[in-house]
Design a protein around this motif. Structure first.
Motif, PDB file in Angstrom:
ATOM      1  N   GLY A  72       0.836  -1.181   0.000  1.00 29.78           N
ATOM      2  CA  GLY A  72       0.000   0.000   0.000  1.00 29.78           C
ATOM      3  C   GLY A  72       0.873   1.233   0.000  1.00 29.78           C
ATOM      4  O   GLY A  72       1.594   1.488   0.971  1.00 29.78           O
ATOM      5  N   GLY A  73       0.865   1.990  -1.102  1.00 23.98           N
ATOM      6  CA  GLY A  73       1.708   3.173  -1.227  1.00 23.98           C
ATOM      7  C   GLY A  73       2.937   2.870  -2.064  1.00 23.98           C
ATOM      8  O   GLY A  73       3.808   2.122  -1.640  1.00 23.98           O
ATOM      9  N   THR A  93       1.675  -6.882  -5.865  1.00 26.35           N
ATOM     10  CA  THR A  93       0.648  -5.926  -6.248  1.00 26.35           C
ATOM     11  C   THR A  93       0.860  -4.656  -5.450  1.00 26.35           C
ATOM     12  O   THR A  93       0.987  -4.714  -4.224  1.00 26.35           O
ATOM     13  CB  THR A  93      -0.760  -6.478  -5.965  1.00 26.35           C
ATOM     14  N   VAL A  94       0.939  -3.515  -6.136  1.00 28.63           N
ATOM     15  CA  VAL A  94       1.124  -2.233  -5.456  1.00 28.63           C
ATOM     16  C   VAL A  94      -0.090  -1.355  -5.743  1.00 28.63           C
ATOM     17  O   VAL A  94      -0.449  -1.142  -6.904  1.00 28.63           O
ATOM     18  CB  VAL A  94       2.399  -1.511  -5.934  1.00 28.63           C
ATOM     19  N   ILE A  95      -0.718  -0.865  -4.669  1.00 28.86           N
ATOM     20  CA  ILE A  95      -1.873   0.018  -4.800  1.00 28.86           C
ATOM     21  C   ILE A  95      -1.467   1.427  -4.407  1.00 28.86           C
ATOM     22  O   ILE A  95      -0.889   1.637  -3.336  1.00 28.86           O
ATOM     23  CB  ILE A  95      -3.035  -0.449  -3.909  1.00 28.86           C
ATOM     24  N   ASP A 128      -7.712   3.301  -4.016  1.00 28.65           N
ATOM     25  CA  ASP A 128      -7.568   3.717  -2.620  1.00 28.65           C
ATOM     26  C   ASP A 128      -7.332   2.466  -1.780  1.00 28.65           C
ATOM     27  O   ASP A 128      -8.250   1.659  -1.593  1.00 28.65           O
ATOM     28  CB  ASP A 128      -8.841   4.452  -2.188  1.00 28.65           C
ATOM     29  N   PHE A 129      -6.111   2.290  -1.293  1.00 33.01           N
ATOM     30  CA  PHE A 129      -5.773   1.112  -0.499  1.00 33.01           C
ATOM     31  C   PHE A 129      -6.743   0.946   0.665  1.00 33.01           C
ATOM     32  O   PHE A 129      -7.202  -0.167   0.952  1.00 33.01           O
ATOM     33  CB  PHE A 129      -4.336   1.233   0.020  1.00 33.01           C
ATOM     34  N   PHE A 130      -7.072   2.028   1.330  1.00 30.63           N
ATOM     35  CA  PHE A 130      -7.906   1.965   2.521  1.00 30.63           C
ATOM     36  C   PHE A 130      -9.325   1.517   2.183  1.00 30.63           C
ATOM     37  O   PHE A 130      -9.940   0.746   2.923  1.00 30.63           O
ATOM     38  CB  PHE A 130      -7.892   3.315   3.238  1.00 30.63           C
ATOM     39  N   ALA A 131      -9.838   1.971   1.048  1.00 26.80           N
ATOM     40  CA  ALA A 131     -11.164   1.533   0.604  1.00 26.80           C
ATOM     41  C   ALA A 131     -11.142   0.050   0.237  1.00 26.80           C
ATOM     42  O   ALA A 131     -12.087  -0.692   0.539  1.00 26.80           O
ATOM     43  CB  ALA A 131     -11.625   2.370  -0.577  1.00 26.80           C
TER      44      ALA A 131
END
Length: 238
Positions: A72-73, A93-95, A128-131
């Motif tokens: 994430g990031g 996988t990178v978001i 959006d990683f958090f979503a």
């Protein structure tokens, strides 16, 4: 010849103006890459030790020879590239919420971009990683390692909508995206936070706060960041 300061990209985002610039360190001639969001410095290639240790510490705690990793990031890419250098990683996988950041790497503007985007194990996702983490895993897909480097710390978020992740409920939702025994690791700019470590321990096994020290060329001293790591508790993936 590269100018002392060179703006490589500038784009408006919902969180402010995002700028990527490159500068030459006058004393050493070293090329430094910096990212700013508005007036705030987000990251610099002068300081990558803790971002790299995030990947190393997270993967060191992982078990298995065929690891699926979620980052994430994306940032300057150092966490992702160090993860790829672990031969056990079969997919990465990178978001990132900012399409501009993904574009920088696709255009190979940054020092590790080519290593990242030319590796067939890499998938870059604009989201959006958090979503994503708030939702149930898509098609029951889970990861062996989740590495997160977005906010300054659990207490200091870039966006207030991120705050719920750092609660018991938020971390419980994240844990559902991990395989049993899978590892969650988190970068923080703050010293170890006993309160957050307790929250982490309410959801995960073996929570640890690793202090990562590094030389600070700007101050002439030693600075430190924190990497938290913990493992998903046993049970089923149902």
């Amino acid at each position: 010849m590269i100018a002392r300061f060179e703006e490589l990209d500038w784009q408006p985002t919902r969180m402010g103006e995002l700028t990527l610039r490159r500068r030459t360190e006058p004393m050493t001639g070293q090329l430094i890459y910096e990212v700013k969001l508005g007036d705030e410095y987000l990251m610099s290639s002068l300081f990558t030790v803790a971002e790299e240790e995030l990947a190393r510490l997270g993967l060191a705690a992982a078990v298995g020879s065929e690891l699926a990793v979620l980052v994430g990031g994306l940032g300057l890419g150092y966490t992702a590239v160090v993860a790829l250098r672990d031969p056990r990683v079969r997919s990465l996988t990178v978001i990132d919420a900012l399409p501009a950041v993904i574009g920088w790497h696709q255009r190979e503007l940054l020092p590790v971009s080519s290593e990242l985007v030319r590796d067939p194990r890499t998938t870059l996702v604009s989201n959006d990683f958090f979503a994503v983490i708030r939702q149930e895993p898509v098609e029951d897909r889970r990861y062996d390692v989740i590495l997160l480097d977005v906010d300054h710390s659990p207490r200091h978020q870039l966006d207030p909508t991120h705050a719920d992740l750092y609660t018991v409920d938020g971390l419980d939702a994240l844990s559902r995206h991990l395989t049993v025994g899978g590892v969650f690791a988190l970068w923080s700019d703050d010293p170890p936070d006993a309160e957050f470590l307790a929250v982490l321990g309410a959801v995960f096994d073996r929570p640890e706060a690793h202090v990562v020290e590094f030389d600070n060329a700007l101050t002439g001293g030693v600075s430190s960041n924190t990497v938290y790591a913990a493992s998903r508790r046993g049970g089923t993936d149902a």
